[in-house]
Structures are given as structure tokens and as C-alpha cells.
Design an enzyme around this catalytic site. Structure first.
Site: not given
Length: 169
Positions: A63, A65, A93, A96
Site C-alpha cells: 500500500h 502509505e 486502512c 497502514c
């Protein structure tokens, strides 16, 4: 002690969110899911940028992040991380948010909220999202993390247009 962040003026925050949205568009162009993130110092200078790499790296944890936090922890000390703001195209999420918390970042600004992303994705197996707002994850921690968002949601939603399903186009 909670680090204090001078609040950048509204146009700077919007500029940085739009830059994160640009990174999300680049991730999409590079064959990945449309997510982007950046880390900026208190003056709004961009320190690091990252895209989603889930598809091209064959890594479900790729991801934007989390990629950003990994870079940041290698390149910046704890004081710099605590003084920085993480700008992201979409609300972090749960995974993250945990990484952001453990890295020591104390301010997050996001575009599209997680619940809006979940509505766009539906049951698409390419991104089985958790509908757990980052504020709830951060609230369970021992130190505060300021969260600002959603911002520019129409622009943030547009980055996903047509990506998750044919009915989205």
C-alpha cells in the site's frame, strides 16, 4: 508530549492532497491500484513520496502509505517523523494506520474516506477492504494522531473511476 504542527494554510493542504492524488494516478498508470501518499514537513515541503505497488511487486502489503512509512523509517529520525504530516489519496486502512502509528507520525490528511472506497469497490476481490476508519485505529493507541479528512472527495473518487468494475465507468 504531543508534537505541535503549525497548520498549513488551506491552499497548501489542498495542493499536497492533489499531489497525493497525482501519485495515485501514477500508480494506476504503472499497473497498480490507484493510491498515493507523501510525507511533508511542517512547512509543507515534501520529504518522500510513494505509490501503491501491490500488483507490480506481488506484495499484498504494498500500500502507498506502508511503502511511504518504510522509506521514512529508513531515512528520517523520530523527531522528523513526529513533526511530519502524511498526506494520502485515500483514508489509511487498518494495516497502514498501524504502521503510521508505530512510525511515530502524528498527523494524517486524507482525500477519500474508507467507507466511500468500500462503496466503490463493492465485493471486488482485488481489494477486499476493511471498513475500519483510521480514527478508530488511532484512538486505541497511547498517543494522539491528528486526522484531517476527508478532503476533495470528488477529486479523490475520480482517481478510482472505472478501475474497480465496469459499472464504475
Amino acid at each position: 508530549m504531543t508534537p505541535r504542527h503549525p497548520r498549513p494554510p488551506g491552499p497548501l493542504v489542498e495542493l499536497l492532497i492533489r499531489r497525493a492524488l497525482g501519485l495515485a494516478s501514477l500508480a494506476r498508470e504503472h499497473g497498480n491500484h490507484p493510491f498515493g501518499a507523501l510525507l511533508a514537513d511542517a512547512a509543507g515541503d515534501v520529504l518522500l513520496e510513494a505509490e501503491n505497488t501491490v500488483v507490480t511487486a506481488s506484495d499484498c502489503t504494498g500500500h502507498a502509505e506502508l511503502n511511504l512509512v518504510r522509506q521514512a523509517c529508513l531515512k528520517l529520525d523520530g523527531d522528523a517523523l513526529a513533526a511530519a504530516t502524511l498526506y494520502t489519496s485515500t483514508e489509511p486502512c487498518a494495516m497502514c494506520a498501524g504502521a503510521i502509528y508505530w512510525a511515530g507520525v502524528s498527523r494524517v490528511v486524507f482525500g477519500l474516506r474508507e467507507s466511500e472506497l468500500a462503496a466503490l469497490i463493492g465485493t471486488n476481490p482485488r481489494n477486499p477492504t476493511l471498513t475500519l476508519p483510521c480514527r478508530e485505529v488511532f484512538a486505541r493507541g497511547q498517543r494522539p494522531i491528528e486526522v484531517i479528512g476527508p478532503l476533495l472527495e470528488d477529486e479523490a473518487r475520480a482517481v478510482h473511476h472505472g478501475f474497480w468494475s465496469a459499472s464504475d465507468s
